[in-house]
Design a protein around this motif. Sequence first.
Motif, PDB file in Angstrom:
ATOM      1  N   GLY A 233       0.826  -1.207   0.000  1.00  0.00           N
ATOM      2  CA  GLY A 233       0.000   0.000   0.000  1.00  0.00           C
ATOM      3  C   GLY A 233       0.856   1.251   0.000  1.00  0.00           C
ATOM      4  O   GLY A 233       0.412   2.307  -0.449  1.00  0.00           O
ATOM      5  N   PHE A 234       2.088   1.118   0.490  1.00  0.00           N
ATOM      6  CA  PHE A 234       3.066   2.199   0.393  1.00  0.00           C
ATOM      7  C   PHE A 234       4.001   1.908  -0.779  1.00  0.00           C
ATOM      8  O   PHE A 234       4.253   0.755  -1.128  1.00  0.00           O
ATOM      9  CB  PHE A 234       3.891   2.320   1.677  1.00  0.00           C
ATOM     10  CG  PHE A 234       3.127   2.844   2.862  1.00  0.00           C
ATOM     11  CD1 PHE A 234       2.718   4.161   2.919  1.00  0.00           C
ATOM     12  CD2 PHE A 234       2.807   2.006   3.926  1.00  0.00           C
ATOM     13  CE1 PHE A 234       2.012   4.645   4.009  1.00  0.00           C
ATOM     14  CE2 PHE A 234       2.104   2.480   5.024  1.00  0.00           C
ATOM     15  CZ  PHE A 234       1.704   3.801   5.059  1.00  0.00           C
TER      16      PHE A 234
ATOM     17  N   ARG B  54      -2.029   3.621  -0.504  1.00  0.00           N
ATOM     18  CA  ARG B  54      -3.040   3.340  -1.516  1.00  0.00           C
ATOM     19  C   ARG B  54      -3.304   1.834  -1.531  1.00  0.00           C
ATOM     20  O   ARG B  54      -2.406   1.043  -1.817  1.00  0.00           O
ATOM     21  CB  ARG B  54      -2.567   3.801  -2.905  1.00  0.00           C
ATOM     22  CG  ARG B  54      -2.470   5.318  -3.045  1.00  0.00           C
ATOM     23  CD  ARG B  54      -3.848   5.956  -3.021  1.00  0.00           C
ATOM     24  NE  ARG B  54      -3.807   7.394  -3.178  1.00  0.00           N
ATOM     25  CZ  ARG B  54      -3.773   8.257  -2.163  1.00  0.00           C
ATOM     26  NH1 ARG B  54      -3.744   7.819  -0.919  1.00  0.00           N
ATOM     27  NH2 ARG B  54      -3.748   9.549  -2.389  1.00  0.00           N
ATOM     28  N   PHE B  55      -4.545   1.456  -1.242  1.00  0.00           N
ATOM     29  CA  PHE B  55      -4.918   0.040  -1.254  1.00  0.00           C
ATOM     30  C   PHE B  55      -5.151  -0.398  -2.690  1.00  0.00           C
ATOM     31  O   PHE B  55      -5.950   0.208  -3.417  1.00  0.00           O
ATOM     32  CB  PHE B  55      -6.187  -0.165  -0.424  1.00  0.00           C
ATOM     33  CG  PHE B  55      -6.662  -1.588  -0.360  1.00  0.00           C
ATOM     34  CD1 PHE B  55      -5.860  -2.579   0.180  1.00  0.00           C
ATOM     35  CD2 PHE B  55      -7.922  -1.931  -0.831  1.00  0.00           C
ATOM     36  CE1 PHE B  55      -6.297  -3.894   0.241  1.00  0.00           C
ATOM     37  CE2 PHE B  55      -8.373  -3.240  -0.764  1.00  0.00           C
ATOM     38  CZ  PHE B  55      -7.554  -4.225  -0.228  1.00  0.00           C
TER      39      PHE B  55
ATOM     40  N   PHE C  80      -3.865   6.784   7.057  1.00  0.00           N
ATOM     41  CA  PHE C  80      -4.699   5.955   6.190  1.00  0.00           C
ATOM     42  C   PHE C  80      -6.111   6.529   5.991  1.00  0.00           C
ATOM     43  O   PHE C  80      -6.930   5.940   5.296  1.00  0.00           O
ATOM     44  CB  PHE C  80      -4.812   4.554   6.788  1.00  0.00           C
ATOM     45  CG  PHE C  80      -3.494   3.949   7.179  1.00  0.00           C
ATOM     46  CD1 PHE C  80      -2.720   3.298   6.241  1.00  0.00           C
ATOM     47  CD2 PHE C  80      -3.004   4.058   8.481  1.00  0.00           C
ATOM     48  CE1 PHE C  80      -1.492   2.735   6.590  1.00  0.00           C
ATOM     49  CE2 PHE C  80      -1.784   3.515   8.831  1.00  0.00           C
ATOM     50  CZ  PHE C  80      -1.020   2.855   7.887  1.00  0.00           C
ATOM     51  N   ARG C  81      -6.388   7.673   6.619  1.00  0.00           N
ATOM     52  CA  ARG C  81      -7.748   8.186   6.674  1.00  0.00           C
ATOM     53  C   ARG C  81      -8.346   8.453   5.288  1.00  0.00           C
ATOM     54  O   ARG C  81      -9.485   8.071   5.006  1.00  0.00           O
ATOM     55  CB  ARG C  81      -7.782   9.467   7.519  1.00  0.00           C
ATOM     56  CG  ARG C  81      -9.159  10.109   7.670  1.00  0.00           C
ATOM     57  CD  ARG C  81     -10.163   9.145   8.284  1.00  0.00           C
ATOM     58  NE  ARG C  81      -9.685   8.613   9.559  1.00  0.00           N
ATOM     59  CZ  ARG C  81     -10.169   7.530  10.129  1.00  0.00           C
ATOM     60  NH1 ARG C  81     -11.145   6.840   9.538  1.00  0.00           N
ATOM     61  NH2 ARG C  81      -9.679   7.101  11.279  1.00  0.00           N
TER      62      ARG C  81
ATOM     63  N   ILE D 210      -8.869  -1.563   5.858  1.00  0.00           N
ATOM     64  CA  ILE D 210      -8.393  -1.507   7.245  1.00  0.00           C
ATOM     65  C   ILE D 210      -7.636  -2.777   7.621  1.00  0.00           C
ATOM     66  O   ILE D 210      -6.585  -2.724   8.277  1.00  0.00           O
ATOM     67  CB  ILE D 210      -9.578  -1.254   8.199  1.00  0.00           C
ATOM     68  CG1 ILE D 210     -10.136   0.148   7.955  1.00  0.00           C
ATOM     69  CG2 ILE D 210      -9.156  -1.413   9.654  1.00  0.00           C
ATOM     70  CD1 ILE D 210     -11.448   0.422   8.638  1.00  0.00           C
ATOM     71  N   MET D 211      -8.149  -3.931   7.186  1.00  0.00           N
ATOM     72  CA  MET D 211      -7.444  -5.182   7.486  1.00  0.00           C
ATOM     73  C   MET D 211      -6.077  -5.222   6.827  1.00  0.00           C
ATOM     74  O   MET D 211      -5.133  -5.808   7.368  1.00  0.00           O
ATOM     75  CB  MET D 211      -8.282  -6.371   7.033  1.00  0.00           C
ATOM     76  CG  MET D 211      -9.468  -6.679   7.937  1.00  0.00           C
ATOM     77  SD  MET D 211      -8.976  -7.094   9.641  1.00  0.00           S
ATOM     78  CE  MET D 211      -8.115  -8.642   9.369  1.00  0.00           C
TER      79      MET D 211
END
Length: 481
Positions: free
Chosen positions: A57-58, A71-72, A303-304, A320-321
Amino acid sequence: MQIVMSPFYGKVDLSPVTAPGADRGPLDRVSVADVLRNGFVYPPHSIYEDVKLVTFGFSQDEDMCGSPRFRFKFRDAGKSPAPSGAREYWVQGWHERLVAAIRRATDEIRRPWLLQSGGKDSTAMAIGVAEARPDTTCLTYLGGHEENEVDSARHVAHKLGLRHEALVCDPGRAYDRYLGIVDRMPLLTGDFALLSYVDLATEVAGHGGDGVIDGLGTDSYFGNPENRQKHILSMLARGWRLPRWVMELPLVERSFALCFMLGTVQMNRDERIFPGSRFTDAEVDELFGAPMAARSRARLEVFRDEIESSVNPDERRDIIMSIAGSTGAFAKGLFTASALSLRMAYPFCDPELREWVYSEVPRSHLVDPVTKENKALMRAYIASRFGKLPYVERKGSFRFDLRGLARARYEQVHAQARQARDILPGAQAWLERNRRRLDNKYFASKFYLLAVLLPWFLVRRDGARQEAAPAAATEPALARA
């Protein structure tokens, strides 16, 4: 120091942090609060101030000490909406890619062992392993009384022609084994399967295995939809601070369900998604003797934007997981393997396999549109070989006897708390006040976190190994299944 810490990015190399003389910097006290509150350290941080982790995600090209963007990848918008073809076509496609992924992931392992819980992921993995690496030994953990998956897992392994072993959880033995390697654990996580993993991996190493195959990774791209129970828990999470005496009421302190509900009321809505019972914010501040919980909770703000951009509750949950994945779920295996000089294989993280599932497999084969069950393709894959299996229908896991650990090792952990007063000055008082409540899994879960954290701190502060009982740590424990 910046380490790539996700099997989704390839094989994880922890040698920079384990090298002699490595400059890791001081202990990060906010990260300690992270573990107490959530069971893992919020990425991109680690337990050390000067070690940052690039998790999935990073971007690997960004500086994790700056303001990295999360970013997921596996958003719902990118999943294939194509109409479903013949299920057999997709099952065969899954099998071919899984076998190839297993071969790639285990190419450097000579004697692999598969952690086989009996659930969907490990059963699907066993089917692929039987073709890709038939020399693999399957190992199932009987960790508690809630479920006994050994018979089902044994049936699967034997039908596939794989050797199968079973290990019965002895919490004292598992903890002794953890103490025996804690000085070699490169970083710290409080994952609730960590001690199970140490117990299993020690057995693998003791029986000549040089690598572990783990079935983690599919939740991110298959999706993990929110069921009714999870939705209710999310609604109950209010972030309130209740007086301590509420949890100590006679009818409350003896009931896991009531404690879990009242603990949920005191949690952040998003953090309630993380598994397990953990310390409340008020308790964390009490353990530190200082306001630390708010600093830990503030780390969620990185992460918001991504969380709030989710299009539905299921996608929000997946995002979130994923935050907890690399420094929680994956970390327990990566850190343990590093300490025991084992190789880790995560075939489900293979780029070709995951991209095919995410980009090409129709959505109806990811989550069943009628039953809302996740991993529909994986369920069909298993059913094509075995029909219906009880622990594929119901989730399985490597459970651990939390209450048994508290009964077996209270005095040891209490002594550690006394020695670690400079780190967690309130830990000794918490243990003494709650000793009679440790037969309630809600309180025993918190005891577990202290039992994992304290010796890790002490061995690095004092430079002395936390000695385990040699007999308990080394005697053969496997029961041939």
